[in-house]
Design an enzyme around this catalytic site. Sequence first.
Site, mmCIF file in Angstrom:
data_model
loop_
_atom_site.group_PDB
_atom_site.id
_atom_site.type_symbol
_atom_site.label_atom_id
_atom_site.label_comp_id
_atom_site.label_asym_id
_atom_site.label_seq_id
_atom_site.Cartn_x
_atom_site.Cartn_y
_atom_site.Cartn_z
ATOM 1 N N ASN A 93 50.249 25.584 36.458
ATOM 2 C CA ASN A 93 51.515 26.173 36.894
ATOM 3 C C ASN A 93 51.171 27.113 38.045
ATOM 4 O O ASN A 93 50.733 28.241 37.826
ATOM 5 C CB ASN A 93 52.149 26.944 35.732
ATOM 6 C CG ASN A 93 53.618 27.226 35.965
ATOM 7 O OD1 ASN A 93 54.114 27.127 37.082
ATOM 8 N ND2 ASN A 93 54.315 27.588 34.899
ATOM 9 N N CYS A 128 44.446 41.671 33.337
ATOM 10 C CA CYS A 128 43.275 41.032 32.742
ATOM 11 C C CYS A 128 42.068 41.304 33.617
ATOM 12 O O CYS A 128 42.166 41.298 34.848
ATOM 13 C CB CYS A 128 43.497 39.516 32.614
ATOM 14 S SG CYS A 128 42.130 38.639 31.817
ATOM 15 N N CYS A 172 39.883 35.316 36.803
ATOM 16 C CA CYS A 172 39.966 33.888 37.104
ATOM 17 C C CYS A 172 40.912 33.712 38.295
ATOM 18 O O CYS A 172 42.065 34.149 38.237
ATOM 19 C CB CYS A 172 40.465 33.108 35.899
ATOM 20 S SG CYS A 172 39.397 33.280 34.445
ATOM 21 N N SER A 184 39.287 28.477 26.666
ATOM 22 C CA SER A 184 39.743 28.135 28.012
ATOM 23 C C SER A 184 38.519 27.761 28.840
ATOM 24 O O SER A 184 37.824 28.628 29.356
ATOM 25 C CB SER A 184 40.480 29.332 28.641
ATOM 26 O OG SER A 184 41.648 29.630 27.899
ATOM 27 N N LEU A 185 38.268 26.463 28.954
ATOM 28 C CA LEU A 185 37.025 25.995 29.569
ATOM 29 C C LEU A 185 37.192 25.743 31.073
ATOM 30 O O LEU A 185 36.486 26.312 31.889
ATOM 31 C CB LEU A 185 36.547 24.726 28.867
ATOM 32 C CG LEU A 185 35.095 24.354 29.145
ATOM 33 C CD1 LEU A 185 34.136 25.344 28.511
ATOM 34 C CD2 LEU A 185 34.795 22.941 28.654
ATOM 35 N N HIS A 186 38.102 24.829 31.422
ATOM 36 C CA HIS A 186 38.516 24.555 32.809
ATOM 37 C C HIS A 186 37.473 23.851 33.671
ATOM 38 O O HIS A 186 37.803 23.397 34.777
ATOM 39 C CB HIS A 186 38.993 25.829 33.517
ATOM 40 C CG HIS A 186 40.050 26.573 32.771
ATOM 41 N ND1 HIS A 186 41.163 25.957 32.245
ATOM 42 C CD2 HIS A 186 40.150 27.894 32.427
ATOM 43 C CE1 HIS A 186 41.915 26.865 31.625
ATOM 44 N NE2 HIS A 186 41.321 28.023 31.706
ATOM 45 N N CYS A 222 54.465 33.080 22.887
ATOM 46 C CA CYS A 222 53.242 33.378 23.631
ATOM 47 C C CYS A 222 53.216 34.877 23.891
ATOM 48 O O CYS A 222 54.112 35.410 24.552
ATOM 49 C CB CYS A 222 53.249 32.599 24.940
ATOM 50 S SG CYS A 222 51.775 32.835 25.950
ATOM 51 N N GLU A 235 54.444 40.589 29.624
ATOM 52 C CA GLU A 235 55.390 39.498 29.419
ATOM 53 C C GLU A 235 55.125 38.781 28.103
ATOM 54 O O GLU A 235 53.996 38.751 27.613
ATOM 55 C CB GLU A 235 55.268 38.478 30.561
ATOM 56 C CG GLU A 235 55.507 39.065 31.929
ATOM 57 C CD GLU A 235 55.047 38.141 33.048
ATOM 58 O OE1 GLU A 235 54.988 36.911 32.815
ATOM 59 O OE2 GLU A 235 54.746 38.644 34.144
ATOM 60 N N CYS A 247 52.041 33.199 32.939
ATOM 61 C CA CYS A 247 52.076 34.605 32.558
ATOM 62 C C CYS A 247 51.494 35.476 33.662
ATOM 63 O O CYS A 247 50.453 35.170 34.234
ATOM 64 C CB CYS A 247 51.320 34.816 31.253
ATOM 65 S SG CYS A 247 52.409 34.760 29.836
ATOM 66 N N SER A 250 43.206 32.686 22.014
ATOM 67 C CA SER A 250 42.492 32.054 23.126
ATOM 68 C C SER A 250 41.422 32.990 23.672
ATOM 69 O O SER A 250 41.499 34.208 23.517
ATOM 70 C CB SER A 250 43.466 31.675 24.243
ATOM 71 O OG SER A 250 43.973 32.833 24.871
ATOM 72 N N GLY A 308 46.186 38.788 29.578
ATOM 73 C CA GLY A 308 45.000 39.410 28.996
ATOM 74 C C GLY A 308 44.044 38.429 28.337
ATOM 75 O O GLY A 308 44.380 37.275 28.043
ATOM 76 N N GLU A 309 42.835 38.894 28.105
ATOM 77 C CA GLU A 309 41.803 38.190 27.349
ATOM 78 C C GLU A 309 41.789 38.791 25.948
ATOM 79 O O GLU A 309 41.330 39.930 25.745
ATOM 80 C CB GLU A 309 40.443 38.353 28.020
ATOM 81 C CG GLU A 309 39.230 38.093 27.144
ATOM 82 C CD GLU A 309 39.195 36.711 26.499
ATOM 83 O OE1 GLU A 309 38.967 36.633 25.271
ATOM 84 O OE2 GLU A 309 39.380 35.709 27.217
ATOM 85 N N CYS A 347 44.671 32.277 38.151
ATOM 86 C CA CYS A 347 45.552 32.857 37.128
ATOM 87 C C CYS A 347 46.293 34.058 37.701
ATOM 88 O O CYS A 347 45.686 34.961 38.278
ATOM 89 C CB CYS A 347 44.713 33.275 35.925
ATOM 90 S SG CYS A 347 45.620 34.220 34.685
#
Length: 363
Positions: free
Chosen positions: A311, A120, A124, A232-234, A113, A100, A354, A209, A175-176, A127
């Site tokens: 989201n 991925c 996580c 991307s810490l979170h 984006c 996407e 995504c 990212s 993806g990473e 996600c």
Amino acid sequence: MAAPRRGKPPQHFADLAPDQRGPAVAALGEKAFRAKQLATHYYTHLTSDPAEMTDLPQAGREELVGSLFPPLLRSIRTLEADGGTTVKTLWRLYDDVKVESVLMRYPGRSTLCVSSQAGCGMACPFCATGQQGLTRNLSTAEIVEQVRLATRALARGEIAGGPGRLTNLVFMGMGEPLANYRVVVDAVRRFVAPAPDGFGMSARNVTVSTVGLVPAIDKLAKEGIPVTLALSLHAPDDDLRSELVPINTRWTVDEALDAARRYFEATGRRVSIEYALIKDMNDHAWRADLLGEKLTARGKGWVHVNPIPLNPTPGSIWTASERHVEAEFVARLRAHGIPTTVRDTRGSDIDGACGQLAAEEAS
């Protein structure tokens, strides 16, 4: 039904660095200077249609273009939101894999984006893409094609708001990115190379990212391309982050933040900290204070925090923080002197996270 093919996508003109294009054209029996003409059509005129390449000899044109521009992406579903200024596209790749991209138009700028992998491998749990696992890496051309097609759609006035141009790129799709390191860096070089070698974008307007692949962050810092790094810490504490971002068991919060600081020192580019706010999970005021303390301990002026209202994916136990909790989290960070901006979440009504469209299509 035959099983989908897996493997390496067919080589495309966008896979080739500028110094590789002439020999590739010559190998097909054409004059090497035709490579610059092809680059101009692709990166400047945004076309891979031989009918539009009238400066090429008609004899052999179809064969030349067909050899160097195999079809890689086909749109199979498009959803619009925000009055048509947010467009999410589900692409089918050559081997039936689906990825996407999301084009978001704002007053004065447009951001795409892009995806760098199908699925991925970072796992996580909150996600949509992470829940799918990794299918395969995308090729350089598969990434570049996402950008060309979005740029063309804007230029031709196909997006609400009339003709425009793509100004910003973010590797925040599926993806990473740093797990597909060389391909992503090669794609970035196509984005920033001056026309006709590339799209001529500013590296400052490209964001890569990562969940915190420390060696790759250090490697990226030495590439000489001052893209923006988004970490991307979170979570600011290892116990929770290891649950939310499993790679944290390999490289801790402090190791990831140290690498991000080194990136700033090497490039002069302020780092973005991405922080998905998840209700009752990572949105506590004390965690905002801990994050603020860790960032200020590494100096001033090097970082910016983007809290992101989650989201949620269908059926997920994870959901966005309440507004007053989000406001307190932001206030705590700002009290530590950390520039903080809540991310605008476009496309929540079109499965904006995504991976959601691809997951639906696969189910």
